[in-house]
Design a protein around this motif. Structure first.
Motif, short mmCIF file in Angstrom:
data_model
loop_
_atom_site.label_atom_id
_atom_site.label_comp_id
_atom_site.label_asym_id
_atom_site.label_seq_id
_atom_site.Cartn_x
_atom_site.Cartn_y
_atom_site.Cartn_z
N GLN A 174 0.83 -1.20 0.00
CA GLN A 174 0.00 0.00 0.00
C GLN A 174 0.87 1.25 0.00
OE1 GLN A 174 -2.64 -0.11 3.29
NE2 GLN A 174 -3.62 -2.02 2.70
N ARG A 175 0.26 2.32 -0.46
CA ARG A 175 0.92 3.62 -0.42
C ARG A 175 0.44 4.36 0.83
NH1 ARG A 175 3.26 5.61 -4.99
NH2 ARG A 175 2.89 7.72 -4.30
N SER A 176 1.36 4.96 1.53
CA SER A 176 1.00 5.77 2.69
C SER A 176 1.16 7.24 2.35
CB SER A 176 1.90 5.40 3.88
OG SER A 176 3.26 5.71 3.58
N GLN A 177 0.74 8.11 3.26
CA GLN A 177 0.84 9.55 3.00
C GLN A 177 2.29 9.99 2.87
OE1 GLN A 177 -1.36 11.49 6.08
NE2 GLN A 177 -3.37 10.85 5.27
N GLY A 178 3.17 9.28 3.52
CA GLY A 178 4.58 9.64 3.46
C GLY A 178 5.29 9.15 2.22
N GLY A 179 4.62 8.39 1.36
CA GLY A 179 5.27 7.89 0.16
C GLY A 179 5.02 6.40 -0.02
N PRO A 180 5.50 5.83 -1.13
CA PRO A 180 5.25 4.42 -1.42
C PRO A 180 6.01 3.49 -0.47
CG PRO A 180 6.76 5.33 -3.02
CD PRO A 180 6.30 6.48 -2.18
N ARG A 181 5.34 2.45 -0.07
CA ARG A 181 5.98 1.44 0.76
C ARG A 181 6.61 0.34 -0.10
NH1 ARG A 181 1.50 -0.49 4.81
NH2 ARG A 181 3.09 -2.09 5.14
N TYR A 182 6.36 0.43 -1.40
CA TYR A 182 6.92 -0.55 -2.33
C TYR A 182 8.36 -0.16 -2.62
CZ TYR A 182 7.13 -3.63 -6.44
OH TYR A 182 7.46 -4.60 -7.35
N THR A 183 9.29 -0.82 -1.99
CA THR A 183 10.69 -0.42 -2.05
C THR A 183 11.39 -0.95 -3.29
OG1 THR A 183 11.46 -2.36 -0.83
CG2 THR A 183 10.74 -0.44 0.46
N ALA A 184 12.59 -0.45 -3.53
CA ALA A 184 13.41 -0.91 -4.65
C ALA A 184 13.76 -2.38 -4.48
CB ALA A 184 14.67 -0.05 -4.76
N GLN A 185 13.99 -2.79 -3.24
CA GLN A 185 14.31 -4.20 -2.97
C GLN A 185 13.12 -5.10 -3.34
OE1 GLN A 185 17.19 -5.72 -1.93
NE2 GLN A 185 16.03 -7.60 -2.34
N GLN A 186 11.92 -4.65 -2.97
CA GLN A 186 10.73 -5.42 -3.30
C GLN A 186 10.51 -5.48 -4.81
OE1 GLN A 186 8.05 -3.08 -0.97
NE2 GLN A 186 8.13 -4.44 0.82
N LYS A 187 10.78 -4.41 -5.49
CA LYS A 187 10.65 -4.40 -6.95
C LYS A 187 11.67 -5.35 -7.57
CE LYS A 187 10.57 -1.39 -11.01
NZ LYS A 187 10.65 0.01 -11.51
N GLY A 188 12.89 -5.34 -7.04
CA GLY A 188 13.91 -6.26 -7.54
C GLY A 188 13.51 -7.71 -7.33
N ASP A 189 12.92 -7.99 -6.17
CA ASP A 189 12.46 -9.35 -5.89
C ASP A 189 11.35 -9.76 -6.86
OD1 ASP A 189 14.24 -9.45 -3.80
OD2 ASP A 189 12.75 -9.00 -2.25
N ASP A 190 10.45 -8.83 -7.14
CA ASP A 190 9.36 -9.13 -8.08
C ASP A 190 9.88 -9.38 -9.49
OD1 ASP A 190 7.17 -9.23 -6.43
OD2 ASP A 190 6.68 -7.11 -6.62
N LEU A 191 10.86 -8.58 -9.91
CA LEU A 191 11.43 -8.76 -11.25
C LEU A 191 12.12 -10.12 -11.36
CD1 LEU A 191 12.88 -5.18 -11.92
CD2 LEU A 191 10.95 -6.27 -13.09
N ALA A 192 12.82 -10.50 -10.30
CA ALA A 192 13.49 -11.80 -10.30
C ALA A 192 12.47 -12.94 -10.32
CB ALA A 192 14.39 -11.93 -9.07
N ARG A 193 11.40 -12.75 -9.57
CA ARG A 193 10.37 -13.78 -9.53
C ARG A 193 9.64 -13.88 -10.86
NH1 ARG A 193 9.25 -18.54 -8.76
NH2 ARG A 193 7.07 -19.05 -8.33
#
Length: 371
Positions: free
Chosen positions: A124-143
């Motif tokens: 989810q996105r919070s008011q302070g910015g996205p919680r979807y981190t670069a590490q999580q994106k890298g994990d998704d790309l690898a998966r």
């Protein structure tokens, strides 16, 4: 002088087993369409042998061998059916996970984020910015890369389609269209099957162009699929199919047999159902929906009552018929209300939803239920 006749022995005569002698015959050979292995046609040979064997006679080794062959073929068919089902289930699982990974990446790029209802896998996105981190994106790309590799190893979409085609063969129960025909007939009691004005049927995700060939005199079928297994099936993405602009282009029946559950993204599943209403004749058009039974009776978030409620919100207010079989759930809905967009125009693809009508909500919190 009288001569006494010798007494007959009272001991029971020993019955000697009689074995039928068969002349050498030519062995019929058939090929298993699933495994490709050749085997003798044991059923016919076995019936002949048993007919020639006297009642009560001992079974010969030839009979035993044929029984063994028949049993082996049954085991082979069972294993083949199991392997086909496992391939289909695994491909479904991979496709769903792939859609979730892609949805999370897309959400991070568009800035929409996930809404916590399953579309983005929980990020989810919070008011302070996205919680979807670069590490999580890298994990998704690898998966994503790993999933696509495994799909290729399984034979890709083409092999999935072949397995599905085998699954609807006559040896495994036939295609699911046979349940639909009596429903169509009951909804059109005045239909003249010889008048030359057939009902128009759109078969989405068609595995065979011949499912409705038997009824060609009164059903004109248009089969489409993303990856056709037959040249008579039109290669088409249903969500990209042009919306009819006149009544003559509308269909009397739209078939979604094991299509919605194949799509991994929940948003696209809903869009497929919404899109189907744009192709049907309002007031009489039928939607034929087939889902795996666990989607209805073993889900944490879905059941029969919720499905009927959701379909009614799309204009399918009449549940004509439904049947929960051993493995599949069959539904026939009638489109009573034509779809309307925010500007009041019927049939528009740009239908707006101001709020989520059916948020993801736990309905059956029990062990071993699927998501």
């Amino acid at each position: 002088m009288a001569v006494k006749k010798p007494k007959r022995s009272t001991a029971k005569r020993r019955r000697i087993p009689v074995t039928a002698s068969l002349a050498p015959t030519t062995t019929l050979t058939t090929t298993n369409p699933t495994t490709g292995h050749a085997g003798s046609s044991s059923a016919d040979s076995l019936s002949v042998l048993m007919a020639l064997t006297p009642s009560g006679a001992e079974t010969t080794s030839s009979t035993s061998s044929l029984l063994t062959i028949k049993s082996s073929k049954a085991v082979t068919r069972k294993k083949s059916s199991l392997a086909t089902a496992q391939l289909i289930r695994r491909y479904h699982t991979l496709n769903k996970e792939l859609s979730q990974c892609l949805a999370r990446i897309d959400a991070s790029q568009t800035g929409t984020g996930a809404n916590g209802n399953g579309n983005g896998g929980g990020y989810q996105r919070s008011q302070g910015g996205p919680r979807y981190t670069a590490q999580q994106k890298g994990d998704d790309l690898a998966r994503i890369a790993a999933i696509r590799q495994e799909m290729d190893d399984l034979g890709g979409l083409d092999m999935y389609q072949k397995a599905s085609t085998l699954g609807q063969s006559k040896q495994r129960g036939g295609d699911s269209s046979k349940w639909l025909i009596p429903i169509i007939e009951s909804c059109h009691p005045q239909l003249d099957k010889k008048a030359g004005n057939p009902l128009r049927l759109l078969d989405i995700g068609a595995l065979s162009p011949h499912n409705y060939q038997k009824y060609a005199s009164w059903i004109k079928a248009t089969p489409i699929d993303l990856n056709p297994q037959d040249p008579l099936i039109t290669k088409m993405d249903f969500l990209e199919m042009p919306i009819p602009t006149s009544k003559d282009q509308l269909f009397d029946v739209v078939c979604l047999s094991l299509v919605v559950n194949f799509v991994g993204d929940p948003t696209q599943r809903g869009e497929i159902l919404r899109h189907s209403a744009r192709f049907l004749v309002p007031g009489s058009g039928l939607l034929y929906l087939v889902l795996p039974l666990p989607c209805i009776d073993n889900s944490r978030y879905m059941d029969h009552e919720l499905l009927v409620e959701m379909m009614a919100a799309l204009g399918y207010t009449t549940l004509v018929s439904h049947h929960l079989a051993k493995k599949l759930a069959y539904y026939a809905f009638r489109l009573d209300i034509a779809p309307v967009d925010k500007d009041g125009k019927k049939g528009s693809k740009k239908a707006a939803v101001s709020q989520l009508l059916f948020p993801k909500k736990m309905r059956h919190d029990k062990p071993n239920r699927n998501k």
